[in-house]
Design an enzyme around this catalytic site. Sequence first.
Site, PDB file in Angstrom:
ATOM      1  CE1 TYR A   1       0.482  -1.905  14.824  1.00  0.00           C
ATOM      2  CE2 TYR A   1      -0.872   0.043  14.428  1.00  0.00           C
ATOM      3  CZ  TYR A   1      -0.313  -1.135  13.981  1.00  0.00           C
ATOM      4  OH  TYR A   1      -0.537  -1.539  12.685  1.00  0.00           O
TER       5      TYR A   1
ATOM      6  CB  SER B   1      -0.252   1.528   9.838  1.00  0.00           C
ATOM      7  OG  SER B   1      -1.482   2.070  10.248  1.00  0.00           O
ATOM      8  CB  ALA B   2      -3.324   5.164   7.229  1.00  0.00           C
ATOM      9  CB  THR B   3      -1.385   4.471  12.500  1.00  0.00           C
ATOM     10  OG1 THR B   3      -1.665   4.998  13.773  1.00  0.00           O
ATOM     11  CG2 THR B   3      -0.073   3.759  12.529  1.00  0.00           C
TER      12      THR B   3
ATOM     13  NE  ARG C   1     -10.502   6.238  11.340  1.00  0.00           N
ATOM     14  CZ  ARG C   1     -10.998   7.329  11.946  1.00  0.00           C
ATOM     15  NH1 ARG C   1     -11.614   8.261  11.245  1.00  0.00           N
ATOM     16  NH2 ARG C   1     -10.845   7.495  13.237  1.00  0.00           N
TER      17      ARG C   1
ATOM     18  CG  PHE D   1      -5.621   4.265   4.123  1.00  0.00           C
ATOM     19  CD1 PHE D   1      -4.382   4.172   3.479  1.00  0.00           C
ATOM     20  CD2 PHE D   1      -5.992   5.492   4.629  1.00  0.00           C
ATOM     21  CE1 PHE D   1      -3.555   5.296   3.316  1.00  0.00           C
ATOM     22  CE2 PHE D   1      -5.185   6.619   4.465  1.00  0.00           C
ATOM     23  CZ  PHE D   1      -3.970   6.516   3.816  1.00  0.00           C
TER      24      PHE D   1
ATOM     25  CG  ASN E   1       4.805 -15.470  17.379  1.00  0.00           C
ATOM     26  OD1 ASN E   1       3.725 -15.230  16.835  1.00  0.00           O
ATOM     27  ND2 ASN E   1       5.399 -14.624  18.208  1.00  0.00           N
ATOM     28  CG  LEU E   2       1.199 -20.651  15.591  1.00  0.00           C
ATOM     29  CD1 LEU E   2       0.831 -22.082  16.017  1.00  0.00           C
ATOM     30  CD2 LEU E   2       0.591 -20.357  14.217  1.00  0.00           C
TER      31      LEU E   2
ATOM     32  CE  LYS F   1       2.832  -1.826  11.931  1.00  0.00           C
ATOM     33  NZ  LYS F   1       3.403  -3.040  11.349  1.00  0.00           N
TER      34      LYS F   1
HETATM   35  P1  NAD Z   1      -2.401 -10.330  12.471  1.00  0.00           P
HETATM   36  O1  NAD Z   1      -2.200 -10.216  13.936  1.00  0.00           O
HETATM   37  O2  NAD Z   1      -3.604 -11.067  11.988  1.00  0.00           O
HETATM   38  O3  NAD Z   1      -1.111 -10.976  11.783  1.00  0.00           O
HETATM   39  C1  NAD Z   1       0.182 -10.848  12.310  1.00  0.00           C
HETATM   40  C2  NAD Z   1       0.786 -12.246  12.364  1.00  0.00           C
HETATM   41  O4  NAD Z   1       2.108 -12.138  12.875  1.00  0.00           O
HETATM   42  C3  NAD Z   1       0.012 -13.180  13.288  1.00  0.00           C
HETATM   43  O5  NAD Z   1      -0.251 -14.385  12.607  1.00  0.00           O
HETATM   44  C4  NAD Z   1       0.946 -13.381  14.476  1.00  0.00           C
HETATM   45  O6  NAD Z   1       0.806 -14.676  15.039  1.00  0.00           O
HETATM   46  C5  NAD Z   1       2.309 -13.147  13.847  1.00  0.00           C
HETATM   47  N1  NAD Z   1       3.346 -12.640  14.744  1.00  0.00           N
HETATM   48  C6  NAD Z   1       3.261 -11.618  15.617  1.00  0.00           C
HETATM   49  N2  NAD Z   1       4.435 -11.417  16.236  1.00  0.00           N
HETATM   50  C7  NAD Z   1       5.298 -12.335  15.724  1.00  0.00           C
HETATM   51  C8  NAD Z   1       6.661 -12.639  15.943  1.00  0.00           C
HETATM   52  N3  NAD Z   1       7.385 -11.965  16.836  1.00  0.00           N
HETATM   53  N4  NAD Z   1       7.235 -13.643  15.247  1.00  0.00           N
HETATM   54  C9  NAD Z   1       6.511 -14.353  14.356  1.00  0.00           C
HETATM   55  N5  NAD Z   1       5.214 -14.108  14.087  1.00  0.00           N
HETATM   56  C10 NAD Z   1       4.611 -13.109  14.774  1.00  0.00           C
HETATM   57  O7  NAD Z   1      -2.391  -8.853  11.885  1.00  0.00           O
HETATM   58  P2  NAD Z   1      -2.750  -8.342  10.417  1.00  0.00           P
HETATM   59  O8  NAD Z   1      -4.003  -7.554  10.517  1.00  0.00           O
HETATM   60  O9  NAD Z   1      -2.658  -9.438   9.450  1.00  0.00           O
HETATM   61  O10 NAD Z   1      -1.566  -7.306  10.204  1.00  0.00           O
HETATM   62  C11 NAD Z   1      -0.363  -7.664   9.553  1.00  0.00           C
HETATM   63  C12 NAD Z   1       0.593  -6.491   9.601  1.00  0.00           C
HETATM   64  O11 NAD Z   1      -0.030  -5.360   9.021  1.00  0.00           O
HETATM   65  C13 NAD Z   1       0.975  -6.075  11.021  1.00  0.00           C
HETATM   66  O12 NAD Z   1       2.334  -5.684  11.008  1.00  0.00           O
HETATM   67  C14 NAD Z   1       0.081  -4.892  11.285  1.00  0.00           C
HETATM   68  O13 NAD Z   1       0.644  -4.006  12.222  1.00  0.00           O
HETATM   69  C15 NAD Z   1       0.007  -4.254   9.910  1.00  0.00           C
HETATM   70  N6  NAD Z   1      -1.198  -3.450   9.729  1.00  0.00           N
HETATM   71  C16 NAD Z   1      -2.431  -3.987   9.962  1.00  0.00           C
HETATM   72  C17 NAD Z   1      -3.571  -3.204   9.821  1.00  0.00           C
HETATM   73  C18 NAD Z   1      -4.942  -3.789  10.100  1.00  0.00           C
HETATM   74  O14 NAD Z   1      -5.885  -3.015  10.216  1.00  0.00           O
HETATM   75  N7  NAD Z   1      -5.136  -5.081  10.172  1.00  0.00           N
HETATM   76  C19 NAD Z   1      -3.460  -1.855   9.427  1.00  0.00           C
HETATM   77  C20 NAD Z   1      -2.191  -1.342   9.188  1.00  0.00           C
HETATM   78  C21 NAD Z   1      -1.058  -2.142   9.339  1.00  0.00           C
HETATM   79  C1  UD1 Z   2      -7.376   1.797  14.220  1.00  0.00           C
HETATM   80  C2  UD1 Z   2      -6.032   2.281  14.713  1.00  0.00           C
HETATM   81  C3  UD1 Z   2      -5.003   2.169  13.616  1.00  0.00           C
HETATM   82  C4  UD1 Z   2      -4.966   0.766  13.061  1.00  0.00           C
HETATM   83  C5  UD1 Z   2      -6.380   0.375  12.600  1.00  0.00           C
HETATM   84  C6  UD1 Z   2      -6.462  -1.023  12.105  1.00  0.00           C
HETATM   85  C7  UD1 Z   2      -6.538   3.979  16.415  1.00  0.00           C
HETATM   86  C8  UD1 Z   2      -6.469   5.425  16.761  1.00  0.00           C
HETATM   87  N1  UD1 Z   2      -6.118   3.650  15.174  1.00  0.00           N
HETATM   88  O1  UD1 Z   2      -7.807   2.679  13.200  1.00  0.00           O
HETATM   89  O2  UD1 Z   2      -3.730   2.499  14.132  1.00  0.00           O
HETATM   90  O3  UD1 Z   2      -4.065   0.686  11.965  1.00  0.00           O
HETATM   91  O4  UD1 Z   2      -7.277   0.505  13.712  1.00  0.00           O
HETATM   92  O5  UD1 Z   2      -6.200  -1.946  13.117  1.00  0.00           O
HETATM   93  O6  UD1 Z   2      -6.950   3.153  17.196  1.00  0.00           O
HETATM   94  N2  UD1 Z   2     -15.767   2.790  15.691  1.00  0.00           N
HETATM   95  C9  UD1 Z   2     -17.011   2.838  16.314  1.00  0.00           C
HETATM   96  N3  UD1 Z   2     -17.354   1.807  17.151  1.00  0.00           N
HETATM   97  C10 UD1 Z   2     -16.538   0.720  17.366  1.00  0.00           C
HETATM   98  C11 UD1 Z   2     -15.271   0.696  16.720  1.00  0.00           C
HETATM   99  C12 UD1 Z   2     -14.916   1.751  15.894  1.00  0.00           C
HETATM  100  O7  UD1 Z   2     -17.779   3.783  16.135  1.00  0.00           O
HETATM  101  O8  UD1 Z   2     -16.900  -0.168  18.156  1.00  0.00           O
HETATM  102  C13 UD1 Z   2     -15.402   3.890  14.778  1.00  0.00           C
HETATM  103  C14 UD1 Z   2     -14.147   4.652  15.170  1.00  0.00           C
HETATM  104  O9  UD1 Z   2     -14.460   5.722  16.017  1.00  0.00           O
HETATM  105  C15 UD1 Z   2     -13.641   5.091  13.783  1.00  0.00           C
HETATM  106  C16 UD1 Z   2     -14.077   3.961  12.849  1.00  0.00           C
HETATM  107  O10 UD1 Z   2     -15.131   3.296  13.525  1.00  0.00           O
HETATM  108  O11 UD1 Z   2     -14.271   6.268  13.380  1.00  0.00           O
HETATM  109  C17 UD1 Z   2     -12.971   2.972  12.539  1.00  0.00           C
HETATM  110  O12 UD1 Z   2     -12.403   2.505  13.749  1.00  0.00           O
HETATM  111  P1  UD1 Z   2     -11.360   1.280  13.790  1.00  0.00           P
HETATM  112  O13 UD1 Z   2     -11.909   0.141  13.018  1.00  0.00           O
HETATM  113  O14 UD1 Z   2     -10.994   1.044  15.207  1.00  0.00           O
HETATM  114  O15 UD1 Z   2     -10.114   1.819  12.966  1.00  0.00           O
HETATM  115  P2  UD1 Z   2      -9.261   3.180  13.151  1.00  0.00           P
HETATM  116  O16 UD1 Z   2      -9.593   3.846  14.421  1.00  0.00           O
HETATM  117  O17 UD1 Z   2      -9.389   3.957  11.903  1.00  0.00           O
END
Ligand code: NAD
Ligand code: UD1
Length: 343
Positions: free
Chosen positions: A148, A123-125, A230, A177, A31-32, A152
């Site tokens: 969030y 997610s590792a979350t 991390r 992760f 959905n962008l 998950k």
């Molecule tokens: P992203 O936001 O770049 O990609 C998500 C995509 O989904 C986007 O293009 C957005 O436009 C689309 N979208 C959102 N809601 C929608 C809907 N209702 N219908 C259709 N499209 C929709 O995020 P990402 O980093 O690519 O993450 C992808 C997936 O992985 C997500 O579910 C996210 O929660 C999960 N995830 C991401 C991370 C991370 O650190 N990036 C970590 C753990 C899990």
């Molecule tokens: C966060 C989310 C997690 C999500 C992931 C990827 C939380 C508690 N967890 O993980 O659910 O899946 O992002 O989107 O928010 N840091 C700094 N300065 C900054 C930013 C981050 O020092 O400006 C540090 C943080 O304290 C952490 C590490 O960098 O120690 C990684 O942070 P971040 O990239 O935000 O990821 P997570 O917190 O691991």
Amino acid sequence: MILVTGGLGYIGSHTLVELLNAGYDVCVIDNLANTTIDVKDKIKKITGKDFKVYIGDILDEKLENQIFEENKIDAVIHFAGLKAVGESSVIPLEYYRNNVEGTLHLLEVMKKHDCKSIVFSSSATVYGSQEVQPLKEDAPLMDATNPYGRTKRFIEDILKDLYKSDNSWHIILLRYFNPIGAHESGLIGEKPNGIPNNLMPYITQTAIGAREYLNVFGSDYKTHDGTGVRDYIHVCDLAHGHLLALRKIEKDKERNIAKLDIYNLGTGNGYSVLDIVNTFMKVNNINVPYRIVDRRPGDIDCCYADATKAHNELGFKCEKNLADMCKDSWNFQKNIKDDGGQN
Ligand code: NAD
Ligand code: UD1
């Protein structure tokens, strides 16, 4: 044909490159909400292959039915969702509706069309704060600290219940992760809206001069240098993990084995904030000004994966190291800048 929800996003776009290069037919629903349509052209440029994109919402069952009627979908890779941790505490209902209700609609439509294979972005979350590291898939899950994370956890539970009720489903939950990096072409990568929350985009924006300095959140964690540790994984390695998950499902189907599997996708290495900053500066030969500030609420000391299960059962192995992650993140950031933000 593989349906990729959220396929134009950060991880989805890199996964599409993997799938198209491996010869899969794919189509996308997005959905962008957090990306732009030009990502489609970038993927076409990288792979030389075309694919159909439906601009629309996973909450829209009518559109989802249309997609399943127009295409023979064998499996779904489900990325679509909202992912900003801080925002999820401000607008929790939007997060539950988009992520949880959106997934329910998708599953209903899949069931109706007898498509029972899904790979889900978890997610590792979901592990929360754990004493024992590295994290294994069977670690008892702690309560998530934000809406969030709870979406998950809920979706994992919904998929587990679905499988219990009908074990002809093939379900793989991938617990990511910390994905960073970008495709080596520099054409696709992560473009956060506004001020980045995550570490790597904050570093690249500081290096390019868009931010004055990086705030390092806390230096008194129980880690080797006091800053948070991390498991950072290159997004291309993570994307490849999805291809392997799909192949596992295909093999299980051939052997008539229905399954629900859970895999950690990480490198198994823990790096601190200062490890990342120092590596970034060294490999890119650029300064990243930083200052140590208070801890960020909700952060944990340390979190890294035991990825043995994914290695043994999927053949998952990370090819890229921390230097590659830092180089590719910087390459993408510079490309966006050079392109006036159009890239
Ligand atoms: P992203 O936001 O770049 O990609 C998500 C995509 O989904 C986007 O293009 C957005 O436009 C689309 N979208 C959102 N809601 C929608 C809907 N209702 N219908 C259709 N499209 C929709 O995020 P990402 O980093 O690519 O993450 C992808 C997936 O992985 C997500 O579910 C996210 O929660 C999960 N995830 C991401 C991370 C991370 O650190 N990036 C970590 C753990 C899990
Ligand atoms: C966060 C989310 C997690 C999500 C992931 C990827 C939380 C508690 N967890 O993980 O659910 O899946 O992002 O989107 O928010 N840091 C700094 N300065 C900054 C930013 C981050 O020092 O400006 C540090 C943080 O304290 C952490 C590490 O960098 O120690 C990684 O942070 P971040 O990239 O935000 O990821 P997570 O917190 O691991």
